[in-house]
Structures are given as C-alpha cells and as structure tokens.
Design an enzyme around this catalytic site. Structure first.
Site, PDB file in Angstrom:
ATOM      1  N   HIS A 265      46.161   9.425  22.410  1.00 43.05           N
ATOM      2  CA  HIS A 265      47.409   8.642  22.328  1.00 43.05           C
ATOM      3  C   HIS A 265      47.555   8.095  20.907  1.00 43.05           C
ATOM      4  O   HIS A 265      47.581   8.882  19.962  1.00 43.05           O
ATOM      5  CB  HIS A 265      47.345   7.552  23.400  1.00 43.05           C
ATOM      6  CG  HIS A 265      48.593   6.770  23.643  1.00 43.05           C
ATOM      7  ND1 HIS A 265      49.832   7.133  23.186  1.00 43.05           N
ATOM      8  CD2 HIS A 265      48.789   5.608  24.333  1.00 43.05           C
ATOM      9  CE1 HIS A 265      50.725   6.243  23.571  1.00 43.05           C
ATOM     10  NE2 HIS A 265      50.134   5.302  24.258  1.00 43.05           N
ATOM     11  N   HIS A 307      52.376  17.437  23.266  1.00 45.40           N
ATOM     12  CA  HIS A 307      52.953  16.197  23.798  1.00 45.40           C
ATOM     13  C   HIS A 307      53.284  16.415  25.261  1.00 45.40           C
ATOM     14  O   HIS A 307      53.696  17.498  25.661  1.00 45.40           O
ATOM     15  CB  HIS A 307      54.227  15.824  23.029  1.00 45.40           C
ATOM     16  CG  HIS A 307      54.621  14.396  23.184  1.00 45.40           C
ATOM     17  ND1 HIS A 307      55.342  13.956  24.260  1.00 45.40           N
ATOM     18  CD2 HIS A 307      54.364  13.307  22.422  1.00 45.40           C
ATOM     19  CE1 HIS A 307      55.528  12.647  24.142  1.00 45.40           C
ATOM     20  NE2 HIS A 307      54.948  12.235  23.035  1.00 45.40           N
ATOM     21  N   ASP A 364      52.107  11.754  15.329  1.00 43.40           N
ATOM     22  CA  ASP A 364      50.853  11.404  14.640  1.00 43.40           C
ATOM     23  C   ASP A 364      50.428  12.416  13.592  1.00 43.40           C
ATOM     24  O   ASP A 364      49.490  12.158  12.839  1.00 43.40           O
ATOM     25  CB  ASP A 364      49.739  11.255  15.688  1.00 43.40           C
ATOM     26  CG  ASP A 364      50.009  10.060  16.583  1.00 43.40           C
ATOM     27  OD1 ASP A 364      50.241  10.259  17.782  1.00 43.40           O
ATOM     28  OD2 ASP A 364      50.031   8.944  16.056  1.00 43.40           O
TER      29      ASP A 364
HETATM   30  C1  SDX Z   1      51.236  10.005  21.288  1.00 43.26           C
HETATM   31  O1  SDX Z   1      53.426   9.895  25.696  1.00 43.26           O
HETATM   32  C2  SDX Z   1      53.905   9.540  24.562  1.00 43.26           C
HETATM   33  O2  SDX Z   1      55.105   9.361  24.404  1.00 43.26           O
HETATM   34  C3  SDX Z   1      52.884   9.325  23.457  1.00 43.26           C
HETATM   35  C4  SDX Z   1      53.421   9.050  22.056  1.00 43.26           C
HETATM   36  C5  SDX Z   1      54.131   7.709  21.988  1.00 43.26           C
HETATM   37  O3  SDX Z   1      54.971   7.545  21.095  1.00 43.26           O
HETATM   38  O4  SDX Z   1      53.781   6.807  22.782  1.00 43.26           O
HETATM   39  O5  SDX Z   1      54.311  10.077  21.687  1.00 43.26           O
HETATM   40  C6  SDX Z   1      52.288   8.984  21.040  1.00 43.26           C
HETATM   41  O6  SDX Z   1      50.287   9.723  21.960  1.00 43.26           O
HETATM   42  C7  SDX Z   1      51.424  11.394  20.736  1.00 43.26           C
HETATM   43  C8  SDX Z   1      50.263  12.369  21.148  1.00 43.26           C
HETATM   44  C9  SDX Z   1      49.082  12.145  20.190  1.00 43.26           C
HETATM   45  N1  SDX Z   1      47.900  12.907  20.694  1.00 43.26           N
HETATM   46  C10 SDX Z   1      47.436  13.968  20.031  1.00 43.26           C
HETATM   47  O7  SDX Z   1      47.980  14.479  19.062  1.00 43.26           O
HETATM   48  C11 SDX Z   1      46.136  14.517  20.601  1.00 43.26           C
HETATM   49  C12 SDX Z   1      46.231  16.034  20.729  1.00 43.26           C
HETATM   50  N2  SDX Z   1      47.195  16.356  21.807  1.00 43.26           N
HETATM   51  C13 SDX Z   1      46.647  16.628  23.119  1.00 43.26           C
HETATM   52  O8  SDX Z   1      45.548  15.840  23.462  1.00 43.26           O
HETATM   53  C14 SDX Z   1      47.740  16.747  24.193  1.00 43.26           C
HETATM   54  O9  SDX Z   1      48.713  17.555  23.686  1.00 43.26           O
HETATM   55  C15 SDX Z   1      48.396  15.486  24.748  1.00 43.26           C
HETATM   56  C16 SDX Z   1      47.403  14.507  25.248  1.00 43.26           C
HETATM   57  C17 SDX Z   1      49.252  14.851  23.715  1.00 43.26           C
HETATM   58  C18 SDX Z   1      49.283  15.922  25.923  1.00 43.26           C
HETATM   59  O10 SDX Z   1      48.434  16.364  26.905  1.00 43.26           O
HETATM   60  P1  SDX Z   1      49.018  17.010  28.261  1.00 43.26           P
HETATM   61  O11 SDX Z   1      50.471  16.800  28.394  1.00 43.26           O
HETATM   62  O12 SDX Z   1      48.143  16.555  29.369  1.00 43.26           O
HETATM   63  O13 SDX Z   1      48.856  18.538  27.960  1.00 43.26           O
HETATM   64  P2  SDX Z   1      47.865  19.463  28.725  1.00 43.26           P
HETATM   65  O14 SDX Z   1      46.489  18.908  28.565  1.00 43.26           O
HETATM   66  O15 SDX Z   1      48.424  19.696  30.073  1.00 43.26           O
HETATM   67  O16 SDX Z   1      47.948  20.768  27.829  1.00 43.26           O
HETATM   68  C19 SDX Z   1      48.655  21.868  28.296  1.00 43.26           C
HETATM   69  C20 SDX Z   1      47.935  23.046  27.650  1.00 43.26           C
HETATM   70  C21 SDX Z   1      46.434  23.067  27.973  1.00 43.26           C
HETATM   71  O17 SDX Z   1      46.022  24.418  27.868  1.00 43.26           O
HETATM   72  P3  SDX Z   1      45.895  25.290  29.272  1.00 43.26           P
HETATM   73  O18 SDX Z   1      44.972  24.508  30.185  1.00 43.26           O
HETATM   74  O19 SDX Z   1      47.332  25.383  29.795  1.00 43.26           O
HETATM   75  O20 SDX Z   1      45.330  26.608  28.820  1.00 43.26           O
HETATM   76  O21 SDX Z   1      48.015  22.946  26.214  1.00 43.26           O
HETATM   77  C22 SDX Z   1      46.714  22.785  25.691  1.00 43.26           C
HETATM   78  C23 SDX Z   1      45.811  22.329  26.805  1.00 43.26           C
HETATM   79  O22 SDX Z   1      44.468  22.719  26.572  1.00 43.26           O
HETATM   80  N3  SDX Z   1      46.825  21.766  24.625  1.00 43.26           N
HETATM   81  C24 SDX Z   1      46.223  21.851  23.451  1.00 43.26           C
HETATM   82  C25 SDX Z   1      46.647  20.721  22.744  1.00 43.26           C
HETATM   83  N4  SDX Z   1      47.461  19.989  23.516  1.00 43.26           N
HETATM   84  C26 SDX Z   1      47.566  20.645  24.687  1.00 43.26           C
HETATM   85  N5  SDX Z   1      45.369  22.772  22.940  1.00 43.26           N
HETATM   86  C27 SDX Z   1      44.945  22.543  21.675  1.00 43.26           C
HETATM   87  N6  SDX Z   1      45.308  21.461  20.917  1.00 43.26           N
HETATM   88  C28 SDX Z   1      46.158  20.542  21.423  1.00 43.26           C
HETATM   89  N7  SDX Z   1      46.527  19.497  20.697  1.00 43.26           N
END
Ligand code: SDX
Length: 425
Positions: A265, A307, A364
């Site tokens: 996050h 996201h 971010d």
């Molecule tokens: C913020 O919610 C908000 O509005 C948050 C925010 C705000 O203003 O409050 O926007 C701020 O928190 C932005 C996000 C910052 N976090 C990161 O950058 C960390 C990296 N991102 C991931 O951890 C992830 O994308 C999340 C946590 C942001 C979202 O996770 P989800 O929605 O649970 O996505 P998911 O785990 O269901 O992923 C779907 C697929 C998966 O692969 P499969 O199982 O389908 O094969 O996408 C992959 C995930 O493994 N994936 C990624 C990835 N993000 C998702 N793979 C590699 N790198 C990534 N960053």
C-alpha cells in the site's frame, strides 16, 4: 433503486437481491437480507467484489483511469487547486468560496502547534526509529491531549478533531524527521502557507533564516493533492472499520497510518526506490527484475506497478511522471534514476505478463523520485503519503458517522477448522 436479482441455494431457499445504482460506476447487489433469507454468507477475501459503504467523496474508474474528488477530475484539481482547498472540498463536498477558504485556512493555521509534551513524547523514541513508527504512535497519543473533543456523536467535536489532525500532522511529521536526524524541532510559522510552513518545519534550522523554495513548495503541493483520497483503499477501510466501533478520531486515524505503512500500500513508494536503487547500484538488470516479478516462486513483485482498481494508467502516476520531467532539473534530481524508471516502465508495459494482467504504474512508481529530489530520506516517503491522506481518512470517518446506515463493521467467515470435538478424558 432499480430491479433486483434472485439467488437460490441448493437447499431450495432464495433471496431477492435489490440492485442499487449510484452516480457513476457499477451497480451493486444489496445482500443485506441474504443471510436472513437463505442462511448463507457471501465470500470475498480482499473485498475485490464488495462495496463496503455508500460514499460521495471520491470516484475511481479503473478501466478509464479516472479519479474524481467530489466530482472534479484530479487533473483539473492538480492544475488549478491547492491542498487546503482540496481538504475543504473533500470534507464539505463543495469548493469553498473565497470567504470560506480564508476562514478555513485561518482555522487550520490556528491549530498547527502541538502540546509541548508531544516534543518530549517524540524524543522518547530511539534516534533510529522509523518515522512511520513515530507517526503511528504520536497520532494515537493525540487522543490523550484532547479530552474536550472525543465525543464522536457531537458534529462539532468531529469537526475540530478533523481540523486539529489536518493542522498538526505536518508538524508531527517534521518532528519525526528531525528526531531521526538529531535536529531541533521548529515551531510553525503561520505567516506562511500550509505547504511553505511544512518545508520550513522540515528544513529550517534556528541558526539561519529560511526562505521556502517555490519549486519544492509546488512539487509538495501537487504530491499532497494527488495523495489526498482514493475511495475505500486498505488504510481508509481500516479507518472506517476502527471508527465504526466508536473509537475516537485520533485512534481511528492512527489505525489508518498503520495500514498505509505496508509495502503493498503506501509503503510502496519507499519500496520502489529500493528496487530502482538495487537495479542502479547492484547491477541487477531490468530484465532480471521483470523476470523475478513474473516468477511465481519468487515473492518479489514489481513495486509501483499494479492496482486493485486501476486496470489502466493510474492518472496520478501520469501527473507525477510529467512533474519529474518539469521539476527534476530545477530540483537537481536524479535524472539517471528517472531514466531508469522510464526504461523499466517501457519494458514492463511491453511484456505480455503485465499486459495480460493489466498492470500499469501506480501513484507510487514515480513519487519517490520527486521526494528524493526534494531532499527527503526514503523512510519519510510514506510519512508524506500519510500526511496527505489524513484529510481523506478523516473525510470518510466523518461521512461514516453522518451515515444513518452506519453500524459496527463485523465481517463473517467460512470456517474451515477442526470439527467440534471433546477434550480428551
Ligand atoms: C497504493 O487501493 C488503493 O487505492 C491504494 C492506493 C491509494 O491511493 O490508496 O492507490 C495506493 O497502495 C498503490 C499500490 C502500491 N503497491 C504496489 O505498488 C505494490 C506492488 N503491487 C502489488 O502488490 C499489487 O498490484 C497490489 C497490491 C497493488 C494489488 O494487488 P491485487 O489487486 O490483489 O492484485 P493480485 O494480487 O490479484 O494480482 C493479480 C495478478 C497476480 O498474478 P496471477 O496470480 O493472476 O498470475 O497480477 C500479479 C499477481 O501476481 N501482480 C503482479 C503485481 N501486481 C499484481 N505481479 C508482479 N508485480 C506486481 N506489482
């Protein structure tokens, strides 16, 4: 409320689920009567398909990359507004008139100082404490200073607590920074604007005159507008859940700060810079970094990408990327790191794994480059996010308490543990 859909269970029970539509976005199926009619629950870990409340504050269209604060596009607010005006808008629902703006700014300035004991409180932390650890503890501790405004059922108490938090978090944030650097805590200077005052609290020393850098002020103002609110993200949902029990505003906001700290996050801006530094300093290639992010056996994820809602560009990331172009030269920022980030973005967006999962840069991904160019250490990046998001958290906390449908949040579960059994005789 429009038509409804019907859900039937294998046992022959059924429930009518009324469909409710809002101003924008998908309709919702109202499942409040589901358990009473059928005995079953819905199951949605991470709440990816669940609307937890009605809200009029912010709207996101993840497919179109749209973000609206009270209906106004983030691009227009970033271009024309300022952070305190956005605070008024998010809290009250309308842009302030010039008179309302003057009154609101004066009120906030009136609350920028903190009790002298807060200085002692922060000095009680180890010198090397992470500023987020100090911020969580100090905001929670504020409730021990304001016994006159903890009645959550009193709209005036709710409003003055909101004003105190918006006004005091920058002061506290600067004290957390100064504590970690062994620097003196500055007092606010209310002749300055809100953001000018924050730069003075952060970077001024008593021994020298301080003139706010207009380029830094402009960059921080924009960063704060962009991070102010974002619907029911993890930290805002945490504030709502904590507040739903009747917890006081300071304790509820402290819970939001704690949730924001996680690297998935708000902690991602710090994690992005660690990732870029690892590529830049350790020789880890972009290709290797992308391969690790795709490897299911590797817990590493590409920080700053993906996201829960945006399945297109995060509009905030676009604005911050443009800010990098415009301000890095003036701020003396790290152009090679910005070039590396752009190269990483380009290669990632061309990769099928990210395209298939619609993973784009989020807010971010670029913010850390600007924050570092402003001279902030990485462990202050999430503090900046928390400082900005305070108004979003408090706006949702106020909206929740004014909502007649508000009740304590208490999700159910699917129990998969041991079957009932007797203690061995
Ligand atoms: C913020 O919610 C908000 O509005 C948050 C925010 C705000 O203003 O409050 O926007 C701020 O928190 C932005 C996000 C910052 N976090 C990161 O950058 C960390 C990296 N991102 C991931 O951890 C992830 O994308 C999340 C946590 C942001 C979202 O996770 P989800 O929605 O649970 O996505 P998911 O785990 O269901 O992923 C779907 C697929 C998966 O692969 P499969 O199982 O389908 O094969 O996408 C992959 C995930 O493994 N994936 C990624 C990835 N993000 C998702 N793979 C590699 N790198 C990534 N960053």
């Amino acid at each position: 409320m429009t038509d409804s859909s019907k859900l039937s269970t294998p046992e022959g029970k059924s429930a009518e689920l009324p469909m409710i539509t809002g101003t924008h976005g998908p309709a919702v199926a109202d499942v409040r009567g589901l358990n009473k009619a059928t005995g079953i629950f819905t199951y949605d870990p991470g709440f990816a398909s669940t609307a937890s409340c009605k809200s009029a504050i912010t709207f996101i269209d993840g497919d179109e990359g749209v973000l609206l604060y009270r209906g106004y596009p983030i691009e227009q607010l970033a271009e024309n507004s300022n952070y305190l005006e956005c605070c008024y808008l998010l809290m009250n629902g309308e842009l302030p008139t010039p008179a309302q703006s003057e009154e609101f700014n004066k009120t906030i300035k009136h609350h920028t100082m903190v009790h002298e004991n807060i200085r002692d409180f922060i000095n009680g932390f180890r010198y090397d404490a992470h500023p987020m650890a100090m911020l969580v503890g100090t905001i929670g501790a504020l409730s021990s200073f304001y016994h006159d405004s903890l009645d959550i059922n009193d709209p005036h108490h709710r409003e003055i607590s909101a004003h105190r938090l918006i006004a005091k978090v920058p002061t506290i944030a600067s004290y957390c920074y100064n504590r970690s650097r062994g620097l003196p805590f500055m007092y606010p200077d209310n002749t300055l604007s809100y953001v000018e005052n924050f730069t003075r609290l952060m970077f001024a020393v008593p021994a020298e005159e301080f003139v706010p850098n207009p380029v830094a002020v402009k960059a921080i103002e924009l960063i704060m507008i962009l991070h102010a609110d974002h619907e029911q993200n993890a930290s805002t949902s945490t504030v709502r859940l904590a507040g739903s029990s009747g917890a006081n505003p300071f304790a509820s906001i402290a819970a939001g700060v704690a949730s924001l700290w996680g690297p998935a996050h708000g902690g991602a801006n710090e994690a992005v810079m660690n990732m870029l530094d690892a590529i830049h300093d350790s020789g880890e290639t972009i290709e290797r970094t992308i391969a690790r992010a795709k490897d299911k056996d590797d817990p590493f994820r590409l920080m700053g990408f993906g996201h829960r809602v945006y399945k297109n560009f995060d509009p905030r990331a676009k604005i911050i990327q443009k800010m990098c172009h415009e301000l890095l030269d003036e701020l003396g920022g790290d152009q090679p790191l910005f070039a590396l980030a752009r190269e990483l973005e380009e290669q990632t967006l061309a990769d099928d794994y990210f395209k298939e999962r619609r993973l784009y840069p989020n807010v971010d991904f670029y913010s850390g480059i600007i924050l570092r160019a402003l001279g902030l250490p990485m462990n202050m990046f999430t503090v900046m996010f928390a400082m900005s998001r305070t108004v979003g958290w408090i706006s949702h906390w106020m909206e929740m308490h004014a909502d007649p449908e508000n009740r304590i949040g208490r999700p159910r579960q699917l129990y998969v543990g041991a079957a009932k059994r007797d203690y061995p005789a």
